[in-house]
Design a protein around this motif. Structure first.
Motif, PDB file in Angstrom:
ATOM      1  N   GLU A 150     -14.298  30.921   1.617  1.00 53.14           N
ATOM      2  CA  GLU A 150     -14.984  29.674   1.286  1.00 53.14           C
ATOM      3  C   GLU A 150     -16.457  29.742   1.695  1.00 53.14           C
ATOM      4  O   GLU A 150     -17.341  29.270   0.960  1.00 53.14           O
ATOM      5  N   ALA A 151     -16.730  30.314   2.850  1.00 56.44           N
ATOM      6  CA  ALA A 151     -18.117  30.425   3.308  1.00 56.44           C
ATOM      7  C   ALA A 151     -18.937  31.298   2.362  1.00 56.44           C
ATOM      8  O   ALA A 151     -20.096  30.989   2.056  1.00 56.44           O
ATOM      9  N   LEU A 152     -18.343  32.391   1.875  1.00 55.32           N
ATOM     10  CA  LEU A 152     -19.026  33.234   0.908  1.00 55.32           C
ATOM     11  C   LEU A 152     -19.358  32.461  -0.364  1.00 55.32           C
ATOM     12  O   LEU A 152     -20.460  32.596  -0.931  1.00 55.32           O
ATOM     13  N   LEU A 153     -18.419  31.650  -0.812  1.00 55.00           N
ATOM     14  CA  LEU A 153     -18.633  30.874  -2.029  1.00 55.00           C
ATOM     15  C   LEU A 153     -19.778  29.886  -1.849  1.00 55.00           C
ATOM     16  O   LEU A 153     -20.661  29.780  -2.711  1.00 55.00           O
ATOM     17  N   ARG A 154     -19.777  29.184  -0.735  1.00 59.05           N
ATOM     18  CA  ARG A 154     -20.813  28.173  -0.508  1.00 59.05           C
ATOM     19  C   ARG A 154     -22.198  28.800  -0.384  1.00 59.05           C
ATOM     20  O   ARG A 154     -23.207  28.144  -0.684  1.00 59.05           O
ATOM     21  N   ALA A 155     -22.247  30.040   0.068  1.00 55.57           N
ATOM     22  CA  ALA A 155     -23.534  30.729   0.223  1.00 55.57           C
ATOM     23  C   ALA A 155     -23.909  31.545  -1.004  1.00 55.57           C
ATOM     24  O   ALA A 155     -24.927  32.238  -0.996  1.00 55.57           O
ATOM     25  N   SER A 156     -23.134  31.451  -2.085  1.00 53.61           N
ATOM     26  CA  SER A 156     -23.305  32.338  -3.231  1.00 53.61           C
ATOM     27  C   SER A 156     -24.485  31.976  -4.123  1.00 53.61           C
ATOM     28  O   SER A 156     -24.935  32.800  -4.924  1.00 53.61           O
ATOM     29  N   GLY A 157     -24.966  30.743  -4.020  1.00 55.76           N
ATOM     30  CA  GLY A 157     -26.005  30.295  -4.929  1.00 55.76           C
ATOM     31  C   GLY A 157     -25.465  29.742  -6.235  1.00 55.76           C
ATOM     32  O   GLY A 157     -26.234  29.257  -7.076  1.00 55.76           O
ATOM     33  N   LEU A 158     -24.148  29.797  -6.446  1.00 55.87           N
ATOM     34  CA  LEU A 158     -23.513  29.244  -7.636  1.00 55.87           C
ATOM     35  C   LEU A 158     -23.135  27.785  -7.394  1.00 55.87           C
ATOM     36  O   LEU A 158     -23.023  27.339  -6.251  1.00 55.87           O
ATOM     37  N   ASP A 159     -22.946  27.038  -8.477  1.00 51.44           N
ATOM     38  CA  ASP A 159     -22.328  25.717  -8.355  1.00 51.44           C
ATOM     39  C   ASP A 159     -20.858  25.938  -8.017  1.00 51.44           C
ATOM     40  O   ASP A 159     -20.110  26.515  -8.818  1.00 51.44           O
ATOM     41  N   TRP A 160     -20.446  25.509  -6.827  1.00 53.27           N
ATOM     42  CA  TRP A 160     -19.115  25.863  -6.355  1.00 53.27           C
ATOM     43  C   TRP A 160     -18.214  24.646  -6.200  1.00 53.27           C
ATOM     44  O   TRP A 160     -18.680  23.531  -5.975  1.00 53.27           O
ATOM     45  N   THR A 161     -16.917  24.912  -6.334  1.00 57.02           N
ATOM     46  CA  THR A 161     -15.871  23.933  -6.033  1.00 57.02           C
ATOM     47  C   THR A 161     -14.741  24.677  -5.334  1.00 57.02           C
ATOM     48  O   THR A 161     -14.355  25.763  -5.773  1.00 57.02           O
ATOM     49  N   VAL A 162     -14.206  24.093  -4.276  1.00 56.63           N
ATOM     50  CA  VAL A 162     -13.086  24.686  -3.545  1.00 56.63           C
ATOM     51  C   VAL A 162     -11.836  23.849  -3.779  1.00 56.63           C
ATOM     52  O   VAL A 162     -11.863  22.615  -3.630  1.00 56.63           O
ATOM     53  N   LEU A 163     -10.750  24.505  -4.138  1.00 57.41           N
ATOM     54  CA  LEU A 163      -9.449  23.858  -4.311  1.00 57.41           C
ATOM     55  C   LEU A 163      -8.525  24.330  -3.192  1.00 57.41           C
ATOM     56  O   LEU A 163      -8.039  25.464  -3.222  1.00 57.41           O
ATOM     57  N   ARG A 164      -8.312  23.476  -2.212  1.00 56.69           N
ATOM     58  CA  ARG A 164      -7.405  23.812  -1.106  1.00 56.69           C
ATOM     59  C   ARG A 164      -6.016  23.275  -1.430  1.00 56.69           C
ATOM     60  O   ARG A 164      -5.777  22.067  -1.406  1.00 56.69           O
ATOM     61  N   MET A 165      -5.107  24.180  -1.710  1.00 55.65           N
ATOM     62  CA  MET A 165      -3.772  23.756  -2.105  1.00 55.65           C
ATOM     63  C   MET A 165      -2.775  23.903  -0.964  1.00 55.65           C
ATOM     64  O   MET A 165      -2.902  24.768  -0.097  1.00 55.65           O
ATOM     65  N   ARG A 166      -1.793  23.014  -0.968  1.00 56.05           N
ATOM     66  CA  ARG A 166      -0.647  23.147  -0.070  1.00 56.05           C
ATOM     67  C   ARG A 166       0.295  24.186  -0.690  1.00 56.05           C
ATOM     68  O   ARG A 166       0.054  24.706  -1.769  1.00 56.05           O
ATOM     69  N   THR A 167       1.360  24.531  -0.009  1.00 55.10           N
ATOM     70  CA  THR A 167       2.327  25.511  -0.509  1.00 55.10           C
ATOM     71  C   THR A 167       2.744  25.192  -1.945  1.00 55.10           C
ATOM     72  O   THR A 167       3.127  24.060  -2.240  1.00 55.10           O
ATOM     73  N   PRO A 168       2.666  26.141  -2.864  1.00 50.95           N
ATOM     74  CA  PRO A 168       3.074  25.861  -4.243  1.00 50.95           C
ATOM     75  C   PRO A 168       4.592  25.748  -4.371  1.00 50.95           C
ATOM     76  O   PRO A 168       5.342  26.515  -3.762  1.00 50.95           O
ATOM     77  N   MET A 169       5.033  24.793  -5.160  1.00 49.70           N
ATOM     78  CA  MET A 169       6.467  24.619  -5.400  1.00 49.70           C
ATOM     79  C   MET A 169       7.087  25.877  -5.990  1.00 49.70           C
ATOM     80  O   MET A 169       8.276  26.155  -5.782  1.00 49.70           O
ATOM     81  N   SER A 170       6.295  26.645  -6.700  1.00 50.12           N
ATOM     82  CA  SER A 170       6.806  27.861  -7.342  1.00 50.12           C
ATOM     83  C   SER A 170       7.268  28.907  -6.348  1.00 50.12           C
ATOM     84  O   SER A 170       7.961  29.866  -6.741  1.00 50.12           O
ATOM     85  N   ASN A 171       6.939  28.760  -5.065  1.00 47.58           N
ATOM     86  CA  ASN A 171       7.489  29.682  -4.061  1.00 47.58           C
ATOM     87  C   ASN A 171       9.007  29.663  -4.067  1.00 47.58           C
ATOM     88  O   ASN A 171       9.651  30.642  -3.677  1.00 47.58           O
ATOM     89  N   ALA A 172       9.588  28.552  -4.504  1.00 46.80           N
ATOM     90  CA  ALA A 172      11.045  28.449  -4.557  1.00 46.80           C
ATOM     91  C   ALA A 172      11.652  29.446  -5.537  1.00 46.80           C
ATOM     92  O   ALA A 172      12.856  29.762  -5.440  1.00 46.80           O
ATOM     93  N   LEU A 173      10.863  29.966  -6.455  1.00 44.49           N
ATOM     94  CA  LEU A 173      11.396  30.950  -7.402  1.00 44.49           C
ATOM     95  C   LEU A 173      11.875  32.214  -6.701  1.00 44.49           C
ATOM     96  O   LEU A 173      12.706  32.948  -7.253  1.00 44.49           O
ATOM     97  N   ALA A 174      11.393  32.462  -5.494  1.00 44.26           N
ATOM     98  CA  ALA A 174      11.858  33.621  -4.731  1.00 44.26           C
ATOM     99  C   ALA A 174      13.339  33.510  -4.383  1.00 44.26           C
ATOM    100  O   ALA A 174      13.981  34.520  -4.069  1.00 44.26           O
ATOM    101  N   TRP A 175      13.881  32.307  -4.432  1.00 39.27           N
ATOM    102  CA  TRP A 175      15.303  32.111  -4.127  1.00 39.27           C
ATOM    103  C   TRP A 175      16.198  32.374  -5.339  1.00 39.27           C
ATOM    104  O   TRP A 175      17.418  32.401  -5.204  1.00 39.27           O
ATOM    105  N   ALA A 176      15.622  32.534  -6.511  1.00 36.83           N
ATOM    106  CA  ALA A 176      16.429  32.616  -7.729  1.00 36.83           C
ATOM    107  C   ALA A 176      17.487  33.716  -7.686  1.00 36.83           C
ATOM    108  O   ALA A 176      18.636  33.472  -8.063  1.00 36.83           O
ATOM    109  N   PRO A 177      17.167  34.955  -7.220  1.00 33.92           N
ATOM    110  CA  PRO A 177      18.208  35.985  -7.226  1.00 33.92           C
ATOM    111  C   PRO A 177      19.427  35.628  -6.377  1.00 33.92           C
ATOM    112  O   PRO A 177      20.573  35.842  -6.799  1.00 33.92           O
ATOM    113  N   SER A 178      19.189  35.080  -5.169  1.00 30.83           N
ATOM    114  CA  SER A 178      20.344  34.760  -4.319  1.00 30.83           C
ATOM    115  C   SER A 178      21.093  33.532  -4.819  1.00 30.83           C
ATOM    116  O   SER A 178      22.310  33.415  -4.620  1.00 30.83           O
ATOM    117  N   ILE A 179      20.396  32.614  -5.486  1.00 26.58           N
ATOM    118  CA  ILE A 179      21.084  31.463  -6.072  1.00 26.58           C
ATOM    119  C   ILE A 179      21.971  31.919  -7.224  1.00 26.58           C
ATOM    120  O   ILE A 179      23.139  31.518  -7.333  1.00 26.58           O
TER     121      ILE A 179
END
Length: 289
Positions: free
Chosen positions: A126-155
């Motif tokens: 994030e610090a690199l982005l803010r210092a890049s000279g570009l128009d920047w936006t940061v998207l801080r996401m919580r854990t993605p729901m798609s992590n649950a797909l890792a359970w598919a084989p055992s399910i």
């Protein structure tokens, strides 16, 4: 023709990932889209729209080829042991005349007490982005729901989910909501210099997620709690030791309630509330069938 506006030229890195694939699909039909991917065959199987540019974040000529003449770039990096990846993308973006960069980050960095490998890597990026000279936006996401797909084989194979921290709750987020915010930031005004916190509507535990999947699939799914040592051993099977240790640290912090708090930026940007895990599970049921 006079008065016409050129189509926006947008580069999506991480285009086959959990969020990037949805960004590619949600970008306007008139956009000139380039997808920077390591595995072209995988991207083709996914049917992603846009020009495919094969390359690696460590290879500057690949990045230069992808970013030259673009207006905006969606920045996704995935390996905390390769911190130069973000620097390489931003350097190529500047050289290629890119004006806008939207960076996918992790909401855990907002917690001052989070100081492990993953938190430090995201903060530095994030610090690199803010210092890049570009128009920047940061998207801080919580854990993605798609992590649950890792359970598919055992399910599918055993009708069970095995995980560490079954009672820990997280305001996990649908990657499609994150992608919708990303597309808004890549194509619309008013997002420069903004940092968005992206979560789902309410915290939910792993056990509760398993129950929701059981309801969707209309069959019982068991849950078995892993010990910390068991979880670490599983991560070590497919990840380098520092990353396996970092994931264990994140899981331990989650057990303290550090990931429960929800934020309202999905609705603020998209105009609609974030999707629930129940909605995500209903839409992805066939993956677990």
């Amino acid at each position: 023709m006079p008065g016409t506006t050129a189509a926006p030229r947008i580069v999506v890195t991480g285009a086959t990932g959990a969020v990037g694939r949805h960004v590619a699909q949600l970008l306007p039909a008139d956009a000139d889209v380039r997808l920077f991917v390591r595995d072209v065959a995988k991207a083709r199987r996914m049917g992603l729209p846009g020009e495919l540019v094969q390359g690696d974040h460590q290879d500057r000529p690949d990045l230069d080829r992808a970013l030259r003449g673009a207006d905006a770039v969606f920045v996704v990096t995935a390996n905390p042991l390769r911190p130069a990846d973000d620097e390489n993308i931003l350097a190529a973006a500047r050289a290629g005349g890119v004006r806008r960069a939207v960076k996918l980050s992790w909401l855990g960095v907002a917690d001052p007490a989070a100081d492990g490998l993953i938190a430090r890597w995201n903060r530095d990026a994030e610090a690199l982005l803010r210092a890049s000279g570009l128009d920047w936006t940061v998207l801080r996401m919580r854990t993605p729901m798609s992590n649950a797909l890792a359970w598919a084989p055992s399910i599918r194979g055993e009708g069970v989910v095995r995980a560490l921290g079954g009672a820990a709750r997280s305001a996990c987020v649908d990657p499609r909501d994150v992608a919708a915010v990303a597309v808004g930031a890549l194509t619309g005004p008013g997002h420069a210099g903004r940092t968005y916190a992206l979560t789902g509507p309410a915290p939910i535990s792993v056990r509760e997620q398993v129950r929701e999947l059981s309801r969707v699939l209309r069959r019982p799914i068991g849950f078995e709690e892993l010990t910390a040592d068991q979880a670490l051993a599983r991560w070590r099977e497919r990840l380098p030791e520092p990353i396996a240790r970092a994931l264990l640290e994140v899981a331990e912090r989650r057990s303290t309630g550090a990931s429960e708090h929800g934020e309202g930026d999905v609705e603020a940007v998209t105009g609609r509330p974030p999707a629930s895990f129940a909605t995500w599970a209903a839409d992805h049921g066939p993956h677990f069938g």
